[in-house]
Design a protein around this motif. Sequence first.
Motif, PDB file in Angstrom:
ATOM      1  N   ASP A 131       0.861  -1.180   0.000  1.00 40.25           N
ATOM      2  CA  ASP A 131       0.000   0.000   0.000  1.00 40.25           C
ATOM      3  C   ASP A 131       0.897   1.229   0.000  1.00 40.25           C
ATOM      4  O   ASP A 131       1.967   1.232   0.618  1.00 40.25           O
ATOM      5  CB  ASP A 131      -0.898  -0.003   1.237  1.00 40.25           C
ATOM      6  CG  ASP A 131      -1.879   1.152   1.237  1.00 40.25           C
ATOM      7  OD1 ASP A 131      -1.501   2.228   1.778  1.00 40.25           O
ATOM      8  OD2 ASP A 131      -2.980   0.991   0.714  1.00 40.25           O
ATOM      9  N   GLN A 132       0.484   2.300  -0.672  1.00 41.56           N
ATOM     10  CA  GLN A 132       1.316   3.494  -0.780  1.00 41.56           C
ATOM     11  C   GLN A 132       1.738   4.029   0.583  1.00 41.56           C
ATOM     12  O   GLN A 132       2.844   4.530   0.761  1.00 41.56           O
ATOM     13  CB  GLN A 132       0.578   4.597  -1.550  1.00 41.56           C
ATOM     14  CG  GLN A 132       1.329   5.922  -1.679  1.00 41.56           C
ATOM     15  CD  GLN A 132       2.580   5.815  -2.535  1.00 41.56           C
ATOM     16  OE1 GLN A 132       2.681   4.937  -3.380  1.00 41.56           O
ATOM     17  NE2 GLN A 132       3.543   6.720  -2.321  1.00 41.56           N
ATOM     18  N   SER A 138       7.112   7.345   0.938  1.00 45.32           N
ATOM     19  CA  SER A 138       5.683   7.463   0.639  1.00 45.32           C
ATOM     20  C   SER A 138       5.276   8.856   0.184  1.00 45.32           C
ATOM     21  O   SER A 138       4.183   9.042  -0.352  1.00 45.32           O
ATOM     22  CB  SER A 138       4.858   7.060   1.863  1.00 45.32           C
ATOM     23  OG  SER A 138       5.205   7.861   2.991  1.00 45.32           O
ATOM     24  N   ASP A 139       6.138   9.840   0.378  1.00 46.13           N
ATOM     25  CA  ASP A 139       5.828  11.198  -0.078  1.00 46.13           C
ATOM     26  C   ASP A 139       5.974  11.335  -1.586  1.00 46.13           C
ATOM     27  O   ASP A 139       5.580  12.366  -2.152  1.00 46.13           O
ATOM     28  CB  ASP A 139       6.752  12.217   0.606  1.00 46.13           C
ATOM     29  CG  ASP A 139       6.473  12.361   2.089  1.00 46.13           C
ATOM     30  OD1 ASP A 139       5.354  11.990   2.507  1.00 46.13           O
ATOM     31  OD2 ASP A 139       7.363  12.815   2.829  1.00 46.13           O
ATOM     32  N   TRP A 140       6.539  10.312  -2.222  1.00 44.56           N
ATOM     33  CA  TRP A 140       6.819  10.395  -3.651  1.00 44.56           C
ATOM     34  C   TRP A 140       6.059   9.296  -4.381  1.00 44.56           C
ATOM     35  O   TRP A 140       6.096   8.137  -3.983  1.00 44.56           O
ATOM     36  CB  TRP A 140       8.324  10.290  -3.914  1.00 44.56           C
ATOM     37  CG  TRP A 140       9.039  11.406  -3.217  1.00 44.56           C
ATOM     38  CD1 TRP A 140       9.601  11.391  -1.986  1.00 44.56           C
ATOM     39  CD2 TRP A 140       9.179  12.731  -3.709  1.00 44.56           C
ATOM     40  NE1 TRP A 140      10.104  12.627  -1.669  1.00 44.56           N
ATOM     41  CE2 TRP A 140       9.861  13.475  -2.712  1.00 44.56           C
ATOM     42  CE3 TRP A 140       8.810  13.380  -4.885  1.00 44.56           C
ATOM     43  CZ2 TRP A 140      10.178  14.817  -2.868  1.00 44.56           C
ATOM     44  CZ3 TRP A 140       9.132  14.717  -5.045  1.00 44.56           C
ATOM     45  CH2 TRP A 140       9.796  15.423  -4.046  1.00 44.56           C
ATOM     46  N   GLY A 145       2.762   3.715 -11.057  1.00 44.04           N
ATOM     47  CA  GLY A 145       1.663   3.294 -10.211  1.00 44.04           C
ATOM     48  C   GLY A 145       1.948   1.933  -9.596  1.00 44.04           C
ATOM     49  O   GLY A 145       2.916   1.261  -9.970  1.00 44.04           O
ATOM     50  N   GLN A 146       1.112   1.514  -8.638  1.00 46.55           N
ATOM     51  CA  GLN A 146       1.384   0.249  -7.967  1.00 46.55           C
ATOM     52  C   GLN A 146       1.242  -0.951  -8.904  1.00 46.55           C
ATOM     53  O   GLN A 146       2.088  -1.851  -8.913  1.00 46.55           O
ATOM     54  CB  GLN A 146       0.456   0.081  -6.763  1.00 46.55           C
ATOM     55  CG  GLN A 146       0.819  -1.108  -5.882  1.00 46.55           C
ATOM     56  CD  GLN A 146       2.198  -0.951  -5.238  1.00 46.55           C
ATOM     57  OE1 GLN A 146       2.441   0.004  -4.521  1.00 46.55           O
ATOM     58  NE2 GLN A 146       3.101  -1.899  -5.517  1.00 46.55           N
ATOM     59  N   GLU A 147       0.204  -0.972  -9.714  1.00 45.34           N
ATOM     60  CA  GLU A 147       0.011  -2.110 -10.605  1.00 45.34           C
ATOM     61  C   GLU A 147       1.144  -2.203 -11.628  1.00 45.34           C
ATOM     62  O   GLU A 147       1.653  -3.301 -11.907  1.00 45.34           O
ATOM     63  CB  GLU A 147      -1.339  -2.013 -11.317  1.00 45.34           C
ATOM     64  CG  GLU A 147      -2.532  -2.269 -10.410  1.00 45.34           C
ATOM     65  CD  GLU A 147      -3.835  -2.351 -11.180  1.00 45.34           C
ATOM     66  OE1 GLU A 147      -3.784  -2.373 -12.435  1.00 45.34           O
ATOM     67  OE2 GLU A 147      -4.898  -2.386 -10.543  1.00 45.34           O
ATOM     68  N   GLY A 148       1.537  -1.069 -12.163  1.00 42.99           N
ATOM     69  CA  GLY A 148       2.631  -1.071 -13.134  1.00 42.99           C
ATOM     70  C   GLY A 148       3.950  -1.476 -12.510  1.00 42.99           C
ATOM     71  O   GLY A 148       4.760  -2.186 -13.130  1.00 42.99           O
ATOM     72  N   THR A 149       4.166  -1.030 -11.275  1.00 37.36           N
ATOM     73  CA  THR A 149       5.389  -1.395 -10.551  1.00 37.36           C
ATOM     74  C   THR A 149       5.420  -2.896 -10.296  1.00 37.36           C
ATOM     75  O   THR A 149       6.441  -3.562 -10.525  1.00 37.36           O
ATOM     76  CB  THR A 149       5.457  -0.625  -9.224  1.00 37.36           C
ATOM     77  OG1 THR A 149       5.491   0.774  -9.485  1.00 37.36           O
ATOM     78  CG2 THR A 149       6.698  -1.022  -8.434  1.00 37.36           C
TER      79      THR A 149
END
Length: 291
Positions: A131-132, A138-140, A145-149
Amino acid sequence: MEVLTEPEWRARTEAHEARVDAATAAHLRRRQDGRKHPVEDFLFTYYSFKPGQLRRWHPGAGTALQGDAPHLKWRFYRVDAGRVGVDVDAFLEARGDTVRFVRELVSRTASRPGRFGCFGLHEWAMVYRLDQSDVRHSDWPLRLGQEGTDAVVESHQVACSHFDAYRFFTPDASPRNALAPTRASQAAYEQPGCLHAGMDLYKWAHKLVPAVSSDLVMDCFELAREIRELDMRAAPYDLRELGYAPVPIETAEGKAVYVAKQRAFAERGHVLRERLITACDKIMQSAREST
């Protein structure tokens, strides 16, 4: 034994202090203002050597200082024949295990060929399926995006050889690593192509202060600083607002850029490893000669 006159060592001290001041000024300003920097703060937060410690100039074992040297008030120094130098016997008594460990680790790393197929995926594995709010920086935002990462991690073979990077992998990422480095197997796994092994040359150098020279410590610091920039430019974070153009390792072009820079850092790291090995040998030789 090299002997420096007071004007000589004072000039070297001033040059070193100016070099450190230039390298640490921005960090100290941010610290005073309570601001964080995801790239440049790393060398001061992850590693234990403080800017004030870095600023102290040390000549290293095998060099003696004439005149009124303040070093005499510092730990691991003594007077011999009216000159101030490192007390290598006391240093080895306190840190001999560290000297031997560093020499073995660095020499074994230097003896291996570099591997250049990791593409900096360790940073991606550290945020895999998180989760972000749980992401370290986490400020960046994540550039893809999470899915792409997550997709980048899943479409590559992760092969991190550095334990102190691997231990920060997320629980879902750890099993995806082709290797299983541990603290106990560190000397068996580290290899000169690894960015973190290159940055750690700074750690090994500062752990040997004052028996190694401040010139070597700062040369390692400056290499680590440049490596850290590549490390984060190739990471999944979007840091363009800070002036860091990404190295998109998810593309063939980005991989080529990463590997070229990685090879250049490995060549510079080889020179510093040889200097660290020589410094360790000099410490132990100086101790033998004093008995």
